[in-house]
Design an enzyme around this catalytic site. Sequence first.
Site, PDB file in Angstrom:
ATOM      1  N   ASP A   1      48.475  69.122  23.088  1.00 46.56           N
ATOM      2  CA  ASP A   1      49.872  69.113  22.675  1.00 46.56           C
ATOM      3  C   ASP A   1      50.204  70.495  22.101  1.00 46.56           C
ATOM      4  O   ASP A   1      50.171  70.702  20.889  1.00 46.56           O
ATOM      5  CB  ASP A   1      50.100  68.013  21.631  1.00 46.56           C
ATOM      6  CG  ASP A   1      51.550  67.589  21.560  1.00 46.56           C
ATOM      7  OD1 ASP A   1      52.272  67.770  22.550  1.00 46.56           O
ATOM      8  OD2 ASP A   1      51.959  67.061  20.519  1.00 46.56           O
TER       9      ASP A   1
ATOM     10  N   ARG B   1      53.788  76.985  15.923  1.00 47.47           N
ATOM     11  CA  ARG B   1      53.666  76.711  14.496  1.00 47.47           C
ATOM     12  C   ARG B   1      54.777  77.352  13.667  1.00 47.47           C
ATOM     13  O   ARG B   1      55.176  76.788  12.646  1.00 47.47           O
ATOM     14  CB  ARG B   1      52.301  77.198  13.997  1.00 47.47           C
ATOM     15  CG  ARG B   1      51.106  76.550  14.675  1.00 47.47           C
ATOM     16  CD  ARG B   1      51.062  75.058  14.479  1.00 47.47           C
ATOM     17  NE  ARG B   1      49.837  74.482  15.042  1.00 47.47           N
ATOM     18  CZ  ARG B   1      49.588  73.185  15.117  1.00 47.47           C
ATOM     19  NH1 ARG B   1      50.484  72.316  14.694  1.00 47.47           N
ATOM     20  NH2 ARG B   1      48.464  72.743  15.647  1.00 47.47           N
TER      21      ARG B   1
ATOM     22  N   GLU C   1      43.995  75.624  11.949  1.00 49.15           N
ATOM     23  CA  GLU C   1      42.884  75.333  11.050  1.00 49.15           C
ATOM     24  C   GLU C   1      41.825  76.425  11.094  1.00 49.15           C
ATOM     25  O   GLU C   1      41.327  76.871  10.055  1.00 49.15           O
ATOM     26  CB  GLU C   1      42.248  74.000  11.438  1.00 49.15           C
ATOM     27  CG  GLU C   1      43.167  72.811  11.365  1.00 49.15           C
ATOM     28  CD  GLU C   1      42.590  71.618  12.096  1.00 49.15           C
ATOM     29  OE1 GLU C   1      41.728  70.930  11.519  1.00 49.15           O
ATOM     30  OE2 GLU C   1      42.987  71.371  13.254  1.00 49.15           O
TER      31      GLU C   1
ATOM     32  N   GLN D   1      57.765  75.182  14.121  1.00 51.30           N
ATOM     33  CA  GLN D   1      57.509  73.906  13.464  1.00 51.30           C
ATOM     34  C   GLN D   1      57.701  73.998  11.953  1.00 51.30           C
ATOM     35  O   GLN D   1      58.286  73.104  11.335  1.00 51.30           O
ATOM     36  CB  GLN D   1      56.081  73.439  13.785  1.00 51.30           C
ATOM     37  CG  GLN D   1      55.728  72.074  13.226  1.00 51.30           C
ATOM     38  CD  GLN D   1      54.336  71.628  13.660  1.00 51.30           C
ATOM     39  OE1 GLN D   1      53.665  72.292  14.457  1.00 51.30           O
ATOM     40  NE2 GLN D   1      53.888  70.495  13.158  1.00 51.30           N
TER      41      GLN D   1
ATOM     42  N   GLU E   1      46.382  71.858  20.440  1.00 53.04           N
ATOM     43  CA  GLU E   1      45.957  70.683  19.698  1.00 53.04           C
ATOM     44  C   GLU E   1      45.022  69.871  20.590  1.00 53.04           C
ATOM     45  O   GLU E   1      45.409  69.426  21.678  1.00 53.04           O
ATOM     46  CB  GLU E   1      47.145  69.834  19.242  1.00 53.04           C
ATOM     47  CG  GLU E   1      47.924  70.500  18.114  1.00 53.04           C
ATOM     48  CD  GLU E   1      48.874  69.569  17.407  1.00 53.04           C
ATOM     49  OE1 GLU E   1      49.165  69.832  16.231  1.00 53.04           O
ATOM     50  OE2 GLU E   1      49.329  68.587  18.035  1.00 53.04           O
TER      51      GLU E   1
ATOM     52  N   LYS F   1      57.241  71.301  19.683  1.00 56.49           N
ATOM     53  CA  LYS F   1      56.316  70.444  20.416  1.00 56.49           C
ATOM     54  C   LYS F   1      56.801  70.062  21.810  1.00 56.49           C
ATOM     55  O   LYS F   1      56.013  69.592  22.627  1.00 56.49           O
ATOM     56  CB  LYS F   1      56.098  69.141  19.630  1.00 56.49           C
ATOM     57  CG  LYS F   1      55.386  69.308  18.305  1.00 56.49           C
ATOM     58  CD  LYS F   1      53.910  69.441  18.493  1.00 56.49           C
ATOM     59  CE  LYS F   1      53.202  69.295  17.159  1.00 56.49           C
ATOM     60  NZ  LYS F   1      51.741  69.283  17.318  1.00 56.49           N
TER      61      LYS F   1
ATOM     62  N   THR G   1      53.291  69.604  27.117  1.00 58.39           N
ATOM     63  CA  THR G   1      52.063  68.886  26.772  1.00 58.39           C
ATOM     64  C   THR G   1      51.228  68.819  28.035  1.00 58.39           C
ATOM     65  O   THR G   1      51.719  68.380  29.083  1.00 58.39           O
ATOM     66  CB  THR G   1      52.361  67.467  26.255  1.00 58.39           C
ATOM     67  OG1 THR G   1      53.149  67.545  25.073  1.00 58.39           O
ATOM     68  CG2 THR G   1      51.078  66.713  25.958  1.00 58.39           C
TER      69      THR G   1
ATOM     70  N   ASP H   1      53.084  60.491  19.897  1.00 51.79           N
ATOM     71  CA  ASP H   1      52.005  61.325  19.369  1.00 51.79           C
ATOM     72  C   ASP H   1      51.620  60.821  17.980  1.00 51.79           C
ATOM     73  O   ASP H   1      52.443  60.804  17.059  1.00 51.79           O
ATOM     74  CB  ASP H   1      52.447  62.791  19.299  1.00 51.79           C
ATOM     75  CG  ASP H   1      51.268  63.735  19.093  1.00 51.79           C
ATOM     76  OD1 ASP H   1      50.144  63.371  19.469  1.00 51.79           O
ATOM     77  OD2 ASP H   1      51.478  64.830  18.548  1.00 51.79           O
TER      78      ASP H   1
ATOM     79  N   TYR I   1      48.747  60.789  14.626  1.00 51.89           N
ATOM     80  CA  TYR I   1      48.182  61.783  13.694  1.00 51.89           C
ATOM     81  C   TYR I   1      46.880  61.217  13.136  1.00 51.89           C
ATOM     82  O   TYR I   1      46.624  61.245  11.944  1.00 51.89           O
ATOM     83  CB  TYR I   1      49.194  62.033  12.580  1.00 51.89           C
ATOM     84  CG  TYR I   1      49.035  63.299  11.770  1.00 51.89           C
ATOM     85  CD1 TYR I   1      48.843  64.531  12.371  1.00 51.89           C
ATOM     86  CD2 TYR I   1      49.121  63.255  10.369  1.00 51.89           C
ATOM     87  CE1 TYR I   1      48.735  65.685  11.628  1.00 51.89           C
ATOM     88  CE2 TYR I   1      49.016  64.412   9.607  1.00 51.89           C
ATOM     89  CZ  TYR I   1      48.825  65.623  10.246  1.00 51.89           C
ATOM     90  OH  TYR I   1      48.714  66.783   9.480  1.00 51.89           O
TER      91      TYR I   1
ATOM     92  N   HIS J   1      41.840  66.904  10.604  1.00 52.61           N
ATOM     93  CA  HIS J   1      42.972  67.788  10.893  1.00 52.61           C
ATOM     94  C   HIS J   1      44.058  67.601   9.839  1.00 52.61           C
ATOM     95  O   HIS J   1      44.624  68.580   9.329  1.00 52.61           O
ATOM     96  CB  HIS J   1      43.526  67.483  12.281  1.00 52.61           C
ATOM     97  CG  HIS J   1      44.793  68.212  12.611  1.00 52.61           C
ATOM     98  ND1 HIS J   1      44.843  69.558  12.894  1.00 52.61           N
ATOM     99  CD2 HIS J   1      46.079  67.767  12.700  1.00 52.61           C
ATOM    100  CE1 HIS J   1      46.091  69.921  13.149  1.00 52.61           C
ATOM    101  NE2 HIS J   1      46.864  68.849  13.034  1.00 52.61           N
TER     102      HIS J   1
ATOM    103  N   GLU K   1      43.382  66.776  21.663  1.00 55.09           N
ATOM    104  CA  GLU K   1      43.658  65.355  21.518  1.00 55.09           C
ATOM    105  C   GLU K   1      43.120  64.580  22.719  1.00 55.09           C
ATOM    106  O   GLU K   1      42.783  65.150  23.755  1.00 55.09           O
ATOM    107  CB  GLU K   1      45.171  65.093  21.399  1.00 55.09           C
ATOM    108  CG  GLU K   1      45.874  65.871  20.304  1.00 55.09           C
ATOM    109  CD  GLU K   1      47.293  65.398  20.069  1.00 55.09           C
ATOM    110  OE1 GLU K   1      47.574  64.191  20.309  1.00 55.09           O
ATOM    111  OE2 GLU K   1      48.127  66.220  19.643  1.00 55.09           O
TER     112      GLU K   1
END
Length: 431
Positions: A239, A243, A380, A246, A205, A259, A263, A133, A135, A140, A207
């Site tokens: 993904d 939070r 976000e 995390q 997420e 995580k 997925t 994964d 970034y 973001h 992606e």
Amino acid sequence: MIDETHDYARTSWVECANGHGEFPIQNLPFGVFSPGQERPRGGVAIGDQILDLAKAAASALLAGEAKIAAEAAAAATLNSFLALPAAARRALRRRLSDLLAAGAAEAGEVKTWLYSARDCTMHLPASIGDYTDFYAGIHHALNVGKQFRPDNPLLPNYKHVPIGYHGRASSIRVSGAEVRRPNGQRKAPDAEAPTFGPSQRVDLELELGIWVGQGNELGQPIPIGEASDHIAGLCLLNDWSARDLQAWEYQPLGPFLAKNFLTTISPWIVTTEALAPFRIAQAARPEGDPRPMDYLWDETDQASGGFALELEVFLSTRQMREQGLPAVRISQSAASHLYWTAAQMVAHHTAGGCDLRPGDLFGTGTISTPDDRGVGSLLELTRGGAQPITLPTGETRTFLQDGDELSLAGHARAEGRVSIGFGPCSGIVRG
């Protein structure tokens, strides 16, 4: 590598493919399906139908590289197919396009290779040995960084190196798999000790997934100028993230339980051949940003390493579905917001000698816009849970609740080209 398979005027005798929003004849993505209780095998999406590659491989209508590719793709996973040179994939694509095109003399036989997609089950396209994964979505990274480091949201390495970490391949599933709310440790900022229990901050997420085609030998880096040749295609990727877990566990080694619980990917590999008309220049770096190091810089990649892909996120709550209300779009982004190209990710991943294998999967990282219109996570959108969003039912959300269904959508669009899509990438959160 644009050819007759991309022709805007080409239509199919499979009527449902003409004008199809995801799988017109110009797409022809590859996946693994099983009709009824039959064994899984490779297939190609055409409209609302799936073409059986096992039947195609056994037919006299294919020969040469196209037949070799079909035989490789007829298995229960596409790993052997992905290991073939791109020329073999192109040969099969061109032959299938001819056989499915309006007016094809062989339509009568090819019709016997088709199944209705609604009567089939989709499986993972490949046996995924490794999942990485990245970034690479800079907006973001900036948005999240501002929540924790308002004066210095990006760490010093971000604009020099494609940041990534090795994820968990075993918990990758295709669209529709249940999203079980994970348990783990979490610690409130004002608490003296952590607690254990179900995550209260399950997030998405947005992606893209990057499917590795041909690999490389251990100790043999893939040069940036050749990296695109090792990418077989793309898919959508969510993904899912816890939070609160995390925030407590990620230092010093990064996310773990936050995580690895699931997925979700879309089941079809939209090939780089199908995406050829939608290649665009990589977004120019802002003035003052460092030029990538030589091992990450290739003029051709900068000129055509991006993709003209529109990406969307839709949310539907249990109450919305009970009231017959459609899902609401909460994000509209684009792949052009990636700071690093897919080829740069491949080149960096192998720069130290790491060997990639056919069927390995990369996640790009969350793809957000500079504004709230297209942020790729609720972290976000709700400012870390401080600003709830209001839905048509009057319900509010900071993070996902049980019964919420989250769906991603992606479409490639360009002037003078037939739009192609990726198919479903969705899941419902369960307690």
